[in-house]
Design an enzyme around this catalytic site. Structure first.
Site, PDB file in Angstrom:
ATOM      1  N   GLU A   1      22.758  56.262 110.835  1.00 17.65           N
ATOM      2  CA  GLU A   1      22.981  56.045 110.111  1.00 17.65           C
ATOM      3  C   GLU A   1      22.476  56.444 108.650  1.00 17.65           C
ATOM      4  O   GLU A   1      23.453  56.961 108.463  1.00 17.65           O
ATOM      5  CB  GLU A   1      24.223  55.166 110.404  1.00 17.65           C
ATOM      6  CG  GLU A   1      24.789  55.402 111.820  1.00 17.65           C
ATOM      7  CD  GLU A   1      26.782  54.800 111.608  1.00 17.65           C
ATOM      8  OE1 GLU A   1      26.060  53.061 111.692  1.00 17.65           O
ATOM      9  OE2 GLU A   1      27.130  54.851 111.265  1.00 17.65           O
TER      10      GLU A   1
ATOM     11  N   GLU B   1      26.261  52.291 119.679  1.00 16.98           N
ATOM     12  CA  GLU B   1      27.556  51.130 119.299  1.00 16.98           C
ATOM     13  C   GLU B   1      28.702  50.628 120.130  1.00 16.98           C
ATOM     14  O   GLU B   1      28.971  49.364 120.511  1.00 16.98           O
ATOM     15  CB  GLU B   1      27.883  51.209 117.774  1.00 16.98           C
ATOM     16  CG  GLU B   1      27.531  51.037 116.809  1.00 16.98           C
ATOM     17  CD  GLU B   1      26.573  52.483 115.892  1.00 16.98           C
ATOM     18  OE1 GLU B   1      25.573  53.353 117.160  1.00 16.98           O
ATOM     19  OE2 GLU B   1      25.297  52.768 115.139  1.00 16.98           O
TER      20      GLU B   1
END
Ligand code: 3HC
Ligand code: NAI
Length: 707
Positions: free
Chosen positions: A111, A131
């Site tokens: 990210e 995740e």
């Protein structure tokens, strides 16, 4: 007073010409803890304030770029700045921000890359959004930026599978802009930034990226992913939320999408599933640190032997070949050896058929494989793993041969499921070299490896077993010697609980359904049909003479086996299997047998709700898990959790039976067991460990620190 050295900063920056080089150095994996987040923001502030800086390059020190958010911060009070804030700060920087990636760029690490303006990676990079494997979703803009950059069709599989991709694939889908020529990430990164400056490359923000232009394709990808995920996610919270977030990325302005993502992320973060999956992640790493690995060095393993080329021997041989070792297989005679080799080849042919292996790669692996009917061929190997019939006399005869031919210092391992490894060790002249390596079927696929530690084995042999497990990419769990070690011992008890439920009134189909709905991929009777009912039947017959005559014994499985109904391989078991189908259908004949058996046993059937079934099934599992810990067969509760998750299908999002026991509360669990005890005091004897913990007001988790 002696001056103490100032702690090393996890983020440093220095000028390299007109480039601000920012290095994240936060061992072991550069996780984005609060100090890293603050350091990154401070570096961007410096870059903007200093007119000499024309661009920023971010790299990671050590083996990885950045492995993601710091998992240890989950569940603790938030500390500013948040990761989404850091990503926004990078993205809004007025000067080009570039990342150069080597090793892992995972979760928050990717990210950070997505929020930067340009991305280069070198060979060996692993880019991913894992995740979901921790019960989360990318929560620092990943769900909003990835679809904008690469389209929902490419972004969704990254987030829903959690599997990382390599640099070439990342380049192909547009996740990165360039792949470096060499693996010198710093040199490649600096050269790339120089080039961007020469080209007057502008600041380029992913929030404004245009991949969404093809809205129709992305919308179709979201619709397909939603249908697929609803089918597959089996009670998991985060996968459908990921789909929702990606849909928001298609339909909402960026800032609104970010707010939506944040809300979903925080809901996942607060969920018991997240806590369970993070527990499983840590537990899987903790089990690797067995006490012997701290005090002894592993012996070098450069070659291996396998005795027995049946189901397990062949699978073990494949696992060893896949780890790059030369393997010598010993069988009883030429015919059995040919069968053993054929078993090995069949595994590789299956992979070739699926396009996951080339014929060339198969040939290379098999070039390291030799077979023999003479034990002398094992004279030079560093480790032998025995996988012959489950019979003490046969195994002791094999070990006598190994004792005769193997070089001094060779590790002598047995794959026995139940037999007394101390007795095997005692039967030869070098008990210090004998250990249990209990693989699970299929041995080249299943992750679990129980390392069974007999009394007289030397510590370096135990360390060698853990080292080998790492080479084989297995999850090793240290177990003590007893009937069934950790996993099979517990399995015997919770299967018996299922049989009791069946005889008391629940149908096997209801039991399977209830267990599946809890999260297991299959129920106990589907598993029996898959593995073959005859295996358990043979064990039951062998033990009939020594079974406690007062213990409840349900005969229904025997009635099926007597009819030759062994499961899938005979087209009948607890289920019926239509030609060529692996999914079974309920069988009225089986239900009739159950009714007759209930009458024979004098049982008046009762009804059970699915919830009652699961409560009993898990109470039996947890109670035996507690016994296993109490007797030091397993070092800690987390070892039991890792065993059940990796070898027995326990849903990882429930954290394993012992973690789950804490979530329901030990007093409530013990109260249940005491209630069941009234009907069957022998089977439902509360584990002394549970009683002790409830008396002290403690949890099982409190024992996880003390290995
Ligand atoms: N945070 C904190 N510690 C971490 C960590 C993380 N993200 N990732 C790994 N570690 C720790 C491990 O617990 C282990 O600690 P230990 O030595 O005390 O046992 C140590 O780093 C080494 O880890 P491994 O044994 O796994 O090392 P490998 O070299 O085999 O693998 C890796 C390295 C591929 C980075 C692997 O550790 C990994 O996959 N880590 C998890 C990555 C991940 O899930 N990231 C996403 C986090 S969630 C997130 O980013 C949320 C965001 O979207 C907001
Ligand atoms: P199998 O019956 O498929 O294979 C056993 C093989 O050993 C046969 O090929 C046989 O020819 C060979 N063999 C027998 N005696 C021999 C000798 N003296 N020398 C050389 N080879 C000999 O059995 P399977 O299922 O592979 O089991 C092997 C061992 O693994 C057993 O101890 C079993 O308990 C254990 N195990 C089995 C699991 C399973 O799911 N099948 C799982 C974990 C362990």
């Amino acid at each position: 007073m002696t001056p103490t050295a100032a702690p090393a900063l996890p983020v440093t920056h220095e000028l390299r010409g007109n480039i601000l080089l920012v290095t994240v150095d936060n061992p072991p994996v550069n996780a984005l803890g609060v100090d890293v987040r603050r350091g990154l923001v401070a570096a961007i502030d410096v870059a903007e304030a200093n007119p000499a800086v024309r661009a920023v390059l971010i790299v990671g020190a050590g083996r990885n770029f950045i492995a993601g958010a710091d998992i240890r911060e989950f569940g603790k009070p938030p500390q500013m700045p948040t990761l989404p804030d850091v990503c926004n700060r990078l993205e809004t920087c007025g000067k080009p921000v570039v990342v150069a990636i080597h090793g892992a760029a995972l979760g928050g690490g990717l990210e950070i890359a997505l929020a930067s303006h340009y991305r280069i990676a070198v060979a060996g990079a692993k880019l991913g959004l894992p995740e979901v494997l921790l019960g989360l979703l990318p929560g620092a803009g990943g769900t909003q930026r990835a679809p904008r950059l690469i389209g929902a069709g490419a972004a969704l599989p990254l987030m829903l599978s959690g599997k990382p991709i390599g640099e070439q694939e990342a380049l192909k889908i547009g996740l990165i802009d360039r792949v470096g020529q060499s693996d010198d990430v710093l040199a490649e990164g600096l050269a790339y930034v120089q080039q961007l400056l020469v080209d007057h490359a502008p600041v380029r923000r992913t929030r404004d990226a245009q991949a969404l232009a093809d809205q129709a394709t992305s919308t179709a990808a979201v619709t397909a992913a939603r249908a697929d995920t609803a089918k597959k996610s089996r009670g998991l919270l985060s996968p459908l939320k990921i789909v929702d977030c990606v849909e928001a990325a298609l339909n909402l302005p960026f800032d609104e999408g970010m707010r939506f993502e944040r809300k979903q992320f925080l809901e996942c973060l607060d969920s018991p599933q997240r806590a369970a999956l993070v527990h499983a992640f840590h537990a899987e790493r903790e089990v690797q640190k067995a006490p012997e690995t701290r005090r002894a060095q592993p012996r070098p393993i450069g070659s291996a032997g396998v005795v027995g080329g049946g189901t397990m021997g062949a699978g073990i041989a494949v696992a060893l070949l896949d780890a790059g070792l030369p393997v010598t297989m010993i069988e009883r005679d030429d015919e059995s050896l040919a069968r053993g080799r054929a078993h090995v080849e069949k595994v590789y042919d299956g992979l070739i058929a699926k396009g996951r292996l080339t014929s060339d790669a198969k040939a290379k692996k098999l070039a390291r494989f030799i077979g023999s009917t003479s034990y002398d061929a094992l004279a030079d190997v560093d480790i032998v793993i025995e996988a012959v019939f489950e019979d003490m006399a046969v195994k002791q005869a094999v070990f006598a041969e190994l004792d005769r031919v193997c070089k001094q210092g060779a590790v002598l391992a047995t794959n026995t499921s139940y037999l007394d490894i101390d007795a095997i060790a005692a039967s030869i002249s070098r008990p210090q070299d004998v250990i249990g390596l209990h693989f699970f079927s299929p041995a080249h696929i299943m992750k679990l490896l129980e390392v069974v530690v007999p009394a007289r084995v030397s510590a370096d042999v135990v360390a060698t077993a853990f080292d080998l497990a790492k080479k084989l990419r297995k999850v090793p769990v240290r177990a003590g010697v007893c009937d069934g070690f950790i996993g099979n011992r517990m399995l015997a008890v919770y299967r018996a609980a299922a049989d009791h439920l069946m005889e008391d009134g629940a149908s096997p189909y209801q039991i399977d359904k209830a267990v599946r709905e809890f999260g297991f991929p299959m129920g106990p009777y589907q598993v029996i049909d898959l593995a073959g009912g005859d295996i358990g039947w043979a064990t039951r017959k062998r033990r009939a003479a020594t079974r406690n005559p007062d213990a409840r014994y349900v005969q229904i499985p025997d009635r099926l086996c007597e009819r030759g109904w062994f499961g899938q391989k005979t087209a009948r078991g607890f289920y019926r299997y239509d030609e060529g189908k692996r999914a079974g259908t309920p069988d009225p004949d089986v239900e009739a047998i159950i009714v007759t058996e209930r009458e024979r046993a004098g049982v008046t059937p009762r009804t059970f709700s699915d919830e009652q079934i699961v409560r009993r099934y898990l109470a039996a599992m947890i109670n035996e898990g507690a016994n296993v810990i109490h007797e030091r067969i397993a070092l800690r509760p987390l070892d039991v959790d890792v065993t059940l998750i990796n070898g027995f299908g326990f849903p990882a999002h429930r954290g394993g039976p012992m973690h789950y026991a804490d979530t329901i509360g030990l007093p409530a669990l013990l109260a249940d067991i005491r209630e069941f005890e009234k009907q069957d005091p022998l089977f439902w004897k509360p584990s002394p460990l549970l009683v002790e913990l409830v008396e002290r007001g403690e949890t099982l988790a409190s024992l996880n620190q003390s290995a």
